[in-house]
Design a protein around this motif. Structure first.
Motif, PDB file in Angstrom:
ATOM      1  N   TYR A   7       0.837  -1.197   0.000  1.00  0.00           N
ATOM      2  CA  TYR A   7       0.000   0.000   0.000  1.00  0.00           C
ATOM      3  C   TYR A   7       0.870   1.245   0.000  1.00  0.00           C
ATOM      4  O   TYR A   7       2.045   1.195   0.367  1.00  0.00           O
ATOM      5  CB  TYR A   7      -0.908   0.023   1.237  1.00  0.00           C
ATOM      6  N   ILE A  19      -4.860   4.962   3.036  1.00  0.00           N
ATOM      7  CA  ILE A  19      -3.952   4.078   2.302  1.00  0.00           C
ATOM      8  C   ILE A  19      -4.616   3.702   0.992  1.00  0.00           C
ATOM      9  O   ILE A  19      -5.852   3.703   0.876  1.00  0.00           O
ATOM     10  CB  ILE A  19      -3.551   2.830   3.115  1.00  0.00           C
ATOM     11  N   THR A  38       3.374  -2.628   3.927  1.00  0.00           N
ATOM     12  CA  THR A  38       2.202  -3.462   4.165  1.00  0.00           C
ATOM     13  C   THR A  38       1.084  -2.582   4.725  1.00  0.00           C
ATOM     14  O   THR A  38       1.314  -1.432   5.123  1.00  0.00           O
ATOM     15  CB  THR A  38       2.511  -4.575   5.177  1.00  0.00           C
ATOM     16  N   ARG A  39      -0.097  -3.135   4.782  1.00  0.00           N
ATOM     17  CA  ARG A  39      -1.234  -2.387   5.331  1.00  0.00           C
ATOM     18  C   ARG A  39      -0.921  -1.916   6.746  1.00  0.00           C
ATOM     19  O   ARG A  39      -1.115  -0.747   7.085  1.00  0.00           O
ATOM     20  CB  ARG A  39      -2.483  -3.277   5.315  1.00  0.00           C
ATOM     21  N   CYS A  42       1.733   0.895   6.895  1.00  0.00           N
ATOM     22  CA  CYS A  42       1.173   2.187   6.471  1.00  0.00           C
ATOM     23  C   CYS A  42       0.244   2.762   7.535  1.00  0.00           C
ATOM     24  O   CYS A  42       0.297   3.961   7.825  1.00  0.00           O
ATOM     25  CB  CYS A  42       0.446   2.036   5.139  1.00  0.00           C
TER      26      CYS A  42
END
Length: 59
Positions: A7, A19, A38-39, A42
Motif C-alpha cells: 500500500y 492508504i 504493508t497495510r 502504512c
C-alpha cells in the motif's frame, strides 16, 4: 508462501490520510505522501504522523 499486498500512504489537500493499493492510480484529490509498505506498516505510519484529525480548513 503468500505475499502481503503493498500500500501507499496518500493525503488530500485537507491533510487527511488514507492508504491506497500501491501500483494503482491515486484517486483524484489525493497525493502520495511517500510511504509504502504493508497495510499495517502504512497504518502505523499514519497513526504516528496524523496527530490532529481535524481537516486543515477547520484548524
Amino acid at each position: 508462501m503468500m505475499t502481503e499486498d503493498r500500500y501507499a500512504v496518500v493525503r488530500n489537500d485537507e491533510e487527511q490520510y488514507s492508504i491506497w493499493p500501491d501500483g494503482r492510480e491515486t484517486p483524484a484529490g489525493w497525493h502520495r505522501e511517500g510511504t509504502t509498505g504493508t497495510r499495517d506498516e502504512c497504518l502505523d505510519h499514519i497513526e504516528r504522523v496524523w496527530t490532529d484529525l481535524r481537516p486543515l480548513s477547520v484548524r
